[in-house]
Enzyme design. Structure first.
Site: not given
Length: 324
Positions: A129, A64
Site C-alpha cells: 500500500h 482505512y
C-alpha cells in the site's frame, strides 16, 4: 411473473491472473467511516446492491478507518450468503493507522490479521500500500519475496503494488522477475483532468500486469460539491475543476457521471475503483457504466469539459496528505 433482469456491469480480464473483475470496483474505504459514519444496514445494503448489479470486486485496506473497513466489509460479504468464488477481494499491507512498515515480518502478520477481520480463508489480491512512502528497494528485495511465500501458502492468490507517482511502478517492475507482480493499482491518474496513466498502459500490458484505476473523481475534484479541505491539489487545479463542474451543472449534466464514464471507457483498465457507502451511490455508478455500454458517453459535453481543464491537464501533486 418474473421481474426483468437488471442490467449488470461488464466483466474485464485482469492481466494474466485469469480473474474477471467488474469494470466498476467497490472501494470499501468509506465503510471504515472515513467520510462519515455508516450504519451496518447501510453497509450491508450497499454491498448487497453492488453484488446484485454485477459488481464482484471489493477493495479494502487495514489502513482505512484503522482496520474498521476490513471488519465491516467482512461482515457485509458474509451477509451475502454466496459462494466465496463469486466475489474478488483485494486488501493491502504495509500502511497502517500508526504508520508504514513493509518488513517481511509485518506484512506476513498483516495478512493473518486481515483474513481474521474479513472472515476469509484467502484474499484474491494482496497489495503493498502506497509504496512511495517506503524504500522501493525494500519492496523489491524483502516485501515482494514475503508476499510470494504467502502466495505459496494459499493465503493470497495474486500480488499487487499501489501508489500515486507513476514512476514507482516501472522502478519495481523493471527489477523483479517477470510475473512476480500481477497487478498495479494507480489512483488519480486516469480521469478527465489527468490521464497520465494512459502512457504507461502499453508497458504494463507488455509485463502482463493487470491495471486497476482508483479515484475517477480525483478525490472529489470532479464533483459538484468539490474536494475536501485537505485536498492537496493546487488552487489553479481546484479552480479549473470547479469551473468545469459549474459548466456541467448549468447544462443539466453531472460532472461525476461524465468523469466515471471517461475512466470506464478505456478497456485496458480492468476496473475503475470508486468508494461507495450507500445504495444510491451504487445505483449511480452502475447506471453510469450501463449507460456507457448501451448508449455511449456525452462526447460534446466531455469535449467542452476537457477544453476547460486543458491548462491544468495532468497536473498532479506530491504524495503526502491524500487519503489513498
Amino acid at each position: 411473473m418474473a421481474l426483468p433482469a437488471l442490467p449488470k456491469v461488464e466483466l474485464r480480464e485482469l492481466g494474466n491472473t485469469g480473474l474477471k473483475l467488474s469494470c466498476v470496483g467497490f472501494g470499501a474505504s468509506p465503510l471504515g467511516n472515513v467520510f462519515g459514519p455508516v450504519s451496518d444496514d447501510e453497509a450491508i445494503g450497499s454491498v448487497r446492491e453492488a453484488f446484485r448489479r454485477g459488481i464482484n470486486f471489493f477493495d479494502t485496506s487495514p489502513y482505512y478507518g484503522g482496520t474498521l473497513s476490513e471488519k465491516v466489509l467482512g461482515k457485509t460479504l458474509k451477509a451475502l450468503g454466496v459462494p466465496r468464488s463469486e466475489y474478488i477481494v483485494a486488501t493491502k499491507c504495509g500502511r497502517y493507522a500508526d504508520g508504514f512498515d513493509f518488513s517481511a515480518d509485518r506484512v506476513t502478520k498483516s495478512i493473518d490479521e486481515s483474513l481474521e477481520r474479513l472472515q476469509l480463508d484467502y484474499v484474491d489480491i494482496l497489495q503493498c500500500h502506497d509504496i512511495e512512502f517506503g524504500s522501493l528497494d525494500q519492496i523489491i528485495n524483502e516485501t515482494i519475496p514475503a508476499l510470494k511465500k504467502l502466495k505459496e501458502t494459499g493465503k493470497i492468490r495474486f500480488i499487487g503494488i499501489t501508489g500515486l507517482p507513476l514512476g514507482i511502478f516501472t522502478y519495481v517492475l523493471d527489477r523483479v522477475p517477470p510475473g512476480t507482480v500481477d497487478v498495479v493499482l494507480s489512483y488519480c491518474h486516469y480521469g478527465i483532468n489527468d490521464s497520465a496513466l494512459e502512457d504507461l498502459l502499453p508497458y504494463l500490458k507488455s509485463k502482463g500486469v493487470g491495471v486497476i484505476s482508483a479515484s475517477p473523481l480525483a478525490m472529489g475534484l470532479l464533483t459538484e460539491s468539490g474536494p475536501p479541505e485537505w485536498h492537496p491539489a493546487s488552487a489553479e487545479l481546484k479552480s479549473a475543476c470547479r469551473a468545469a463542474a459549474v459548466y456541467c451543472k448549468e447544462r443539466g449534466k453531472n460532472i461525476s457521471k461524465l468523469a466515471m464514464q471517461y475512466s470506464l471507457s478505456n478497456k485496458d483498465i480492468s476496473s475503475v475503483l470508486v468508494g461507495m457507502n450507500s445504495i444510491k451511490q451504487v445505483e449511480e455508478n452502475v447506471a453510469a457504466a450501463v449507460e456507457l455500454a448501451t448508449v455511449g458517453k456525452d462526447e460534446k459535453t466531455l469535449a467542452e469539459v476537457e477544453a476547460i481543464l486543458k491548462p491544468v491537464k495532468n497536473q498532479t501533486w506530491p504524495s503526502g496528505i491524500q487519503q489513498s
